[in-house]
Design a protein around this motif. Structure first.
Motif, PDB file in Angstrom:
ATOM      1  N   MET A 451       0.608  -0.739  -0.526  1.00  0.00           N
ATOM      2  CA  MET A 451      -0.090   0.222  -0.074  1.00  0.00           C
ATOM      3  C   MET A 451       0.884   1.419   0.063  1.00  0.00           C
ATOM      4  SD  MET A 451      -3.182  -0.863   2.626  1.00  0.00           S
ATOM      5  CE  MET A 451      -2.683  -2.465   3.153  1.00  0.00           C
ATOM      6  N   LEU A 452       1.284   1.409   0.515  1.00  0.00           N
ATOM      7  CA  LEU A 452       2.534   2.406   0.855  1.00  0.00           C
ATOM      8  C   LEU A 452       3.673   2.772  -0.526  1.00  0.00           C
ATOM      9  CD1 LEU A 452       3.963   4.208   2.822  1.00  0.00           C
ATOM     10  CD2 LEU A 452       5.748   2.874   3.146  1.00  0.00           C
ATOM     11  N   VAL A 453       3.642   1.855  -1.428  1.00  0.00           N
ATOM     12  CA  VAL A 453       4.636   2.290  -2.267  1.00  0.00           C
ATOM     13  C   VAL A 453       4.183   2.303  -3.235  1.00  0.00           C
ATOM     14  CG1 VAL A 453       5.586   0.755  -4.496  1.00  0.00           C
ATOM     15  CG2 VAL A 453       6.984   0.066  -1.860  1.00  0.00           C
ATOM     16  N   ARG A 454       2.906   1.687  -3.851  1.00  0.00           N
ATOM     17  CA  ARG A 454       1.781   2.583  -4.730  1.00  0.00           C
ATOM     18  C   ARG A 454       0.959   3.942  -4.859  1.00  0.00           C
ATOM     19  NH1 ARG A 454      -0.099   4.714  -8.116  1.00  0.00           N
ATOM     20  NH2 ARG A 454      -2.236   4.726  -9.685  1.00  0.00           N
ATOM     21  N   LEU A 455       0.904   4.293  -2.455  1.00  0.00           N
ATOM     22  CA  LEU A 455      -0.138   5.550  -2.596  1.00  0.00           C
ATOM     23  C   LEU A 455       1.072   6.557  -2.658  1.00  0.00           C
ATOM     24  CD1 LEU A 455      -3.053   4.117  -0.339  1.00  0.00           C
ATOM     25  CD2 LEU A 455      -2.506   4.774  -2.586  1.00  0.00           C
ATOM     26  N   THR A 456       1.952   6.234  -2.256  1.00  0.00           N
ATOM     27  CA  THR A 456       3.105   7.576  -1.838  1.00  0.00           C
ATOM     28  C   THR A 456       3.369   7.633  -3.364  1.00  0.00           C
ATOM     29  OG1 THR A 456       4.399   6.555  -0.484  1.00  0.00           O
ATOM     30  CG2 THR A 456       5.950   7.694  -1.732  1.00  0.00           C
ATOM     31  N   ALA A 457       3.617   6.801  -5.065  1.00  0.00           N
ATOM     32  CA  ALA A 457       4.039   7.308  -6.349  1.00  0.00           C
ATOM     33  C   ALA A 457       2.020   8.132  -6.216  1.00  0.00           C
ATOM     34  CB  ALA A 457       3.472   6.312  -6.551  1.00  0.00           C
ATOM     35  N   LEU A 458       1.136   7.873  -5.862  1.00  0.00           N
ATOM     36  CA  LEU A 458       0.139   8.472  -6.624  1.00  0.00           C
ATOM     37  C   LEU A 458      -0.376   9.755  -5.455  1.00  0.00           C
ATOM     38  CD1 LEU A 458      -2.395   8.752  -8.034  1.00  0.00           C
ATOM     39  CD2 LEU A 458      -3.682   7.850  -5.847  1.00  0.00           C
ATOM     40  N   LYS A 459       1.055   9.833  -4.493  1.00  0.00           N
ATOM     41  CA  LYS A 459       0.763  11.531  -3.676  1.00  0.00           C
ATOM     42  C   LYS A 459       1.886  12.204  -4.015  1.00  0.00           C
ATOM     43  CE  LYS A 459       2.360  12.900   0.561  1.00  0.00           C
ATOM     44  NZ  LYS A 459       2.677  12.513   2.377  1.00  0.00           N
TER      45      LYS A 459
END
Length: 472
Positions: A451-459
């Motif tokens: 979750m952290l990897v994907r949503l950090t990219a979206l951030k």
């Protein structure tokens, strides 16, 4: 004053003298450093800024006898006053810095100072405060320490924020007190037997009240001018009368109730209660959905914007009552104005989805679950995904917060957040979507990393504020 001097002498020791001597010796060899020290920013701050900083140093409530001595003696102010003469005269000449009086007599039997000395320290602070409004926190359970109460009552006209904890020692004494509390704005009472106290009903500025005890022992209050009210009922009886207080306080903005419900709660019929509050918090202990349902049945809140329902003092979350909540929501027109929902209850994922269907105006949703009562699942998350071929559930959502045992898959959670961010882009909405995820241990840390990897990219792409950390 003698005891005051003795206390300062005991606390000072010789360390400050050694520090001063070292500073003088250093400055003698480095004149430029000494000049810089004299001209340091802190010495050029206006007194108003210094006073604000000193005020931030006020300690928390006493947790042991040592902290009690520090609080009663205002140790933080005495220590700050030793730094330099400027600070000393600023502290000693500013009554507002001495306006907090914290007394917990439960520790007085175990402190190294006598009761007489402690009272003289309290009296010193009261005198330094002059006529400045006074904030008081007092705990008294024994008649032996009633002189502390009497000393504070001498300054009753200065009371601004008052927190009393005790039994009949305090309440019976206050019942006979005469005086004006024209500056009182906030009142907190813990314990029982307050009903005979009358002075608070004349508090013309009182707007915030917190009560912890029995509903039949609530004192007379200026109900119509209250804007914030909190009540924690001791025991199961009287819960219906607690909620009836909402109708009595016609101008409330927010209310909070902590109630334990069982079959005895319904020995007498519950009274219908209506209020135009905008914020309502319920801390409930209820092992039967019927109990929560009866509570919803007696409420009508036609102006409610934020609803927060959770467990009572760490007990099991209350059982949800879907039909009764639906009727309450319809009766109060929550679909038109409820924008924030915080929920920690024994509710299934499907029940929560049906609940959310009736609340299209929500902008913030906060849900908590646990190993015993799992709510946040793939089923719930799939219902929250925005798709292009159907109207989304709670379309105005801008903040989604979960406190969870991670009983769902990372990919589905990522799809919920991604779809919400993407759906907002065509509308050119300036506020970013906020996602907060608190996980309860033990958790699958591989899912957390995904979750952290994907949503950090979206951030990084913009449009998302994402927070991920352990939570209770």
């Amino acid at each position: 004053m003698r005891c005051d001097v003795e206390l300062q002498a005991a606390q000072c020791g010789t360390e400050p003298d050694r520090m001063l001597s070292g500073s003088v010796a250093l400055s003698a060899h480095t004149p430029q450093f000494h000049s810089a020290f004299v001209l340091a920013t802190v010495h050029r701050l206006p007194n108003e800024i210094l006073i604000f900083i000193f005020d931030l140093c006020c300690p928390e409530e006493s947790r042991n006898s040592g902290e009690e001595v520090d609080n009663v003696s205002q140790k933080h102010l005495r220590e700050l006053g030793k730094v330099c003469s400027l600070w000393y005269w600023c502290i000693m000449g500013t009554p507002s810095l001495w306006c907090r009086v914290e007394i917990n007599t439960e520790f007085w039997d175990s402190v190294p100072l006598s009761t007489k000395t402690l009272l003289s320290l309290v009296e010193f602070a009261l005198q330094k405060g002059g006529t400045h409004p006074l904030d008081v926190r007092l705990t008294v359970w024994s008649a032996e320490f009633r002189p502390a109460m009497e000393m504070l009552v001498e300054h009753i006209s200065r009371w601004r924020q008052v927190h009393f904890t005790g039994n009949s020692v305090v309440s019976q004494y206050l019942a006979g007190v005469k005086g004006k509390v024209d500056q009182l704005t906030s009142l907190r009472l813990e314990g029982n037997q307050w009903k005979s106290v009358e002075i608070f009903k004349h508090a013309v500025q009182l707007s915030k009240v917190e009560l912890y005890g029995r509903v039949d022992e609530i004192p007379e209050l200026p109900w119509t001018q209250l804007r914030e009210f909190r009540f924690q009922n001791r025991g199961a009886r009287g819960a219906n009368d607690c909620l009836a207080l909402l109708s009595q306080a016609a101008n409330l903005d927010s209310a909070s109730f902590a109630l334990r419900l069982n079959s005895r709660s319904f020995d007498t019929p519950w009274k219908s209660s209506s209020s135009r509050i905008t914020l309502f918090k319920l801390r409930l202990a209820a092992r039967q959905a019927e109990l929560v349902g009866c509570l919803f049945d007696c409420l009508t809140l036609p102006a409610l914007k934020a609803l927060d329902i959770s467990d009572h003092d760490g007990l099991s979350p209350p059982l949800w009552a879907p039909p009764q909540f639906a009727a309450f929501a319809a009766r109060s027109s929550l679909r038109d104005h409820l924008t924030e929902l915080s929920l920690h209850a024994q509710i299934t994922d499907l029940e929560l989805l049906r609940c959310l269907e009736t609340l299209p105006s929500l902008t913030s949703l906060h849900v908590s679950d646990s190993d015993e009562h799992t709510t946040i699942t793939d089923t719930l998350l799939n219902g929250l995904i925005c798709s292009f071929d159907a109207a989304p559930l709670i379309p105005r959502l801008v903040c989604l917060e979960f406190t969870t045992v991670l009983a769902f898959t990372a990919s589905v959670y990522n799809e919920v957040i991604t779809s919400r961010v993407v759906a907002r882009r065509p509308r050119n909405e300036s506020d970013r979507f906020t996602a907060i995820l608190r996980w309860r241990e033990p958790a699958n840390h591989e899912d957390i990393f995904t979750m952290l990897v994907r949503l950090t990219a979206l951030k990084v792409e913009g449009g998302l504020l994402f927070y991920l950390y352990p939570g209770n």
